[in-house]
Write a protein that holds these residues in place. Structure first.
Motif, short mmCIF file in Angstrom:
data_model
loop_
_atom_site.label_atom_id
_atom_site.label_comp_id
_atom_site.label_asym_id
_atom_site.label_seq_id
_atom_site.Cartn_x
_atom_site.Cartn_y
_atom_site.Cartn_z
N VAL A 9 75.78 -47.83 96.75
CA VAL A 9 75.59 -47.05 97.98
C VAL A 9 76.85 -47.19 98.82
O VAL A 9 77.30 -48.30 99.08
CB VAL A 9 74.37 -47.54 98.78
N ARG A 10 77.42 -46.08 99.20
CA ARG A 10 78.62 -46.08 100.05
C ARG A 10 78.33 -45.27 101.31
O ARG A 10 77.70 -44.22 101.25
CB ARG A 10 79.82 -45.47 99.31
N GLY A 11 78.82 -45.75 102.43
CA GLY A 11 78.66 -45.01 103.68
C GLY A 11 77.30 -45.17 104.31
O GLY A 11 76.86 -44.30 105.07
N SER A 12 76.62 -46.28 104.03
CA SER A 12 75.28 -46.46 104.61
C SER A 12 75.32 -46.52 106.14
O SER A 12 74.35 -46.17 106.81
CB SER A 12 74.62 -47.73 104.06
N THR A 13 76.46 -46.94 106.69
CA THR A 13 76.56 -46.98 108.16
C THR A 13 76.51 -45.57 108.76
O THR A 13 76.18 -45.42 109.93
CB THR A 13 77.87 -47.66 108.60
N ASN A 14 76.82 -44.54 107.93
CA ASN A 14 76.71 -43.17 108.44
C ASN A 14 75.28 -42.83 108.82
O ASN A 14 75.04 -41.98 109.69
CB ASN A 14 77.20 -42.18 107.37
N LEU A 15 74.31 -43.47 108.16
CA LEU A 15 72.91 -43.21 108.47
C LEU A 15 72.56 -43.66 109.88
O LEU A 15 71.61 -43.15 110.49
CB LEU A 15 72.00 -43.92 107.47
N LEU A 16 73.32 -44.62 110.39
CA LEU A 16 73.03 -45.15 111.72
C LEU A 16 73.55 -44.24 112.83
O LEU A 16 73.14 -44.37 113.98
CB LEU A 16 73.65 -46.54 111.87
N ASP A 17 74.43 -43.31 112.49
CA ASP A 17 75.01 -42.44 113.52
C ASP A 17 73.97 -41.53 114.15
O ASP A 17 74.15 -41.06 115.27
CB ASP A 17 76.13 -41.58 112.92
N ASP A 18 72.89 -41.26 113.41
CA ASP A 18 71.89 -40.30 113.90
C ASP A 18 70.66 -40.97 114.50
O ASP A 18 69.75 -40.27 114.93
CB ASP A 18 71.44 -39.39 112.76
N VAL A 19 70.62 -42.31 114.50
CA VAL A 19 69.42 -42.95 115.03
C VAL A 19 69.47 -42.97 116.55
O VAL A 19 70.52 -43.11 117.16
CB VAL A 19 69.26 -44.40 114.49
N ALA A 20 68.30 -42.80 117.15
CA ALA A 20 68.23 -42.69 118.61
C ALA A 20 67.56 -43.89 119.26
O ALA A 20 67.62 -44.04 120.46
CB ALA A 20 67.48 -41.42 119.00
N ALA A 21 66.91 -44.72 118.44
CA ALA A 21 66.18 -45.85 119.03
C ALA A 21 66.20 -47.02 118.06
O ALA A 21 66.50 -46.86 116.87
CB ALA A 21 64.74 -45.45 119.34
N MET A 22 65.86 -48.20 118.54
CA MET A 22 65.85 -49.39 117.70
C MET A 22 64.85 -49.23 116.55
O MET A 22 65.06 -49.75 115.47
CB MET A 22 65.49 -50.62 118.53
N ALA A 23 63.76 -48.50 116.81
CA ALA A 23 62.78 -48.28 115.75
C ALA A 23 63.42 -47.53 114.58
O ALA A 23 63.16 -47.82 113.41
CB ALA A 23 61.58 -47.51 116.28
N ASP A 24 64.27 -46.54 114.90
CA ASP A 24 64.98 -45.81 113.86
C ASP A 24 65.93 -46.73 113.10
O ASP A 24 66.05 -46.66 111.88
CB ASP A 24 65.77 -44.65 114.47
N LEU A 25 66.61 -47.58 113.84
CA LEU A 25 67.54 -48.52 113.23
C LEU A 25 66.82 -49.42 112.25
O LEU A 25 67.30 -49.69 111.15
CB LEU A 25 68.22 -49.35 114.33
#
Length: 345
Positions: A237-253
């Motif tokens: 898996v590469r670029g998993s931190t990109n998934l965090l760019d769209d989270v809006a709340a700690m629950a999403d994180l």
């Protein structure tokens, strides 16, 4: 269902989805009225949006807010309204150039392909491949530093796999060479699964004929290649931190973190591979359509990796938010899968 919808409903659903993919924000009737080719009053648009909401294709996240597409709305858009784009020549050249470097092993090609997919899509790139116990052609031990060596195994198809080994103290280059020659002779044309027990038995019977240190190297190589970690297959898996760019709340994180943990689970990884076993080309899984991504609220665009004999040897894809640009990512995944398939024999 798309055939049963009026052209007005199709146009409004398409505009809501496309705008959501760009902004991530609810879409209001006034915005839609400015974008429609045929002018409609905001009231008429609101009525149509209400009908789409009743059909389960749109929803309002807040009172008096605009509308967002549901997963059903996204699925309908993807299946009936999506116009898949094409890659630019620069994108094709980038994918081919980064994947096609000569002299690279199977793992290196997969890692490069995952990285380029992540970079071009702006999301997470993923490759999964089962453990394949292929007949071998050559085994070699390469000294790296005191106490460390690399065991390199080359299959008859030309795929190269490497494992790091801890080496006994006082090991000489000649002992490493002897160990490699010993294994190459006994593994040539055979799989590790078939030959491993036999080789270990032979070591017990003929240690006097093989340098003691060389015998220990052989045992270490067989152990690292036959252990549980070696048999769980490949997940990159590469670029998993990109998934965090769209989270809006700690629950999403937290949901994204849980997803990454689940991907590390070998059972989930093989389940992901099963999604491509039909060999039907690129497939799109939106949100809860795939149990692996249900809690994370992500989508997966995935294609089978087929070698030159049309055998499925893995899967490659992109994980992103449900609002990712499917029209752009689908051809990206498809083309990368074709390039990698040509390279892995």
């Amino acid at each position: 269902m798309i055939q049963e919808m009026s052209q007005r409903s199709r146009d409004i659903l398409r505009l809501v989805v496309e705008t959501y993919m760009t902004t991530g924000e609810p879409v209001g009737s006034r915005f839609i009225s400015k974008k429609l080719e045929h002018r409609l009053s905001p009231a008429s648009i609101r009525n149509t949006m209400a009908d789409l909401e009743e059909a389960g294709l749109l929803y309002a996240p807040h009172t008096s807010a605009g509308r967002l597409p549901t997963e059903s709305g996204l699925r309908l858009f993807v299946d009936g309204l999506l116009q898949v784009g094409d890659l630019t020549q620069d994108e094709r050249s980038s994918i081919e150039g980064r994947c096609a470097a000569s002299g690279r092993g199977f793992q290196d090609v997969l890692k490069e392909a995952t990285g380029v997919l992540s970079g071009l899509s702006g999301h997470a790139g993923l490759v999964v491949a089962p453990k394949v116990d292929a007949p071998l052609r050559h085994v070699e031990f390469v000294p790296l530093s005191p106490g460390k060596a690399l065991v390199v195994m080359v299959s008859e198809s030309g795929q190269v796999e490497n494992r790091m080994l801890d080496m006994p103290a006082g090991l000489t280059d000649s002992a490493l060479a002897e160990a490699g020659e010993f294994l190459s002779q006994r593994l040539k044309g055979r799989t590790m699964a078939v030959a491993r027990t036999e080789i270990l038995h032979e070591l017990q019977q003929r240690k006097a004929e093989l340098d003691q240190l060389a015998a220990r190297v052989v045992e270490a190589g067989l152990a690292v290649w036959g252990g549980a970690e070696a048999n769980r297959g490949t997940l990159i898996v590469r670029g998993s931190t990109n998934l965090l760019d769209d989270v809006a709340a700690m629950a999403d994180l937290e949901r994204i973190r849980n997803l990454m943990e689940e991907l590390e689970n070998s059972e989930e990884m093989l389940r992901l591979l099963d999604l491509t076993q039909g060999g039907e080309g690129v497939r799109i899984f939106i949100g809860s359509e795939n149990t692996l991504f249900r809690r994370a609220g992500c989508s997966l665009i995935v294609a089978p990796l087929q070698n030159q004999h049309q055998a499925i040897v893995g899967a490659i894809g992109v994980i992103g938010p449900t609002r990712m640009n499917y029209a752009r990512v689908v051809p990206m995944v498809d083309f990368t899968a074709q390039v990698v398939g040509r390279l892995i024999g």
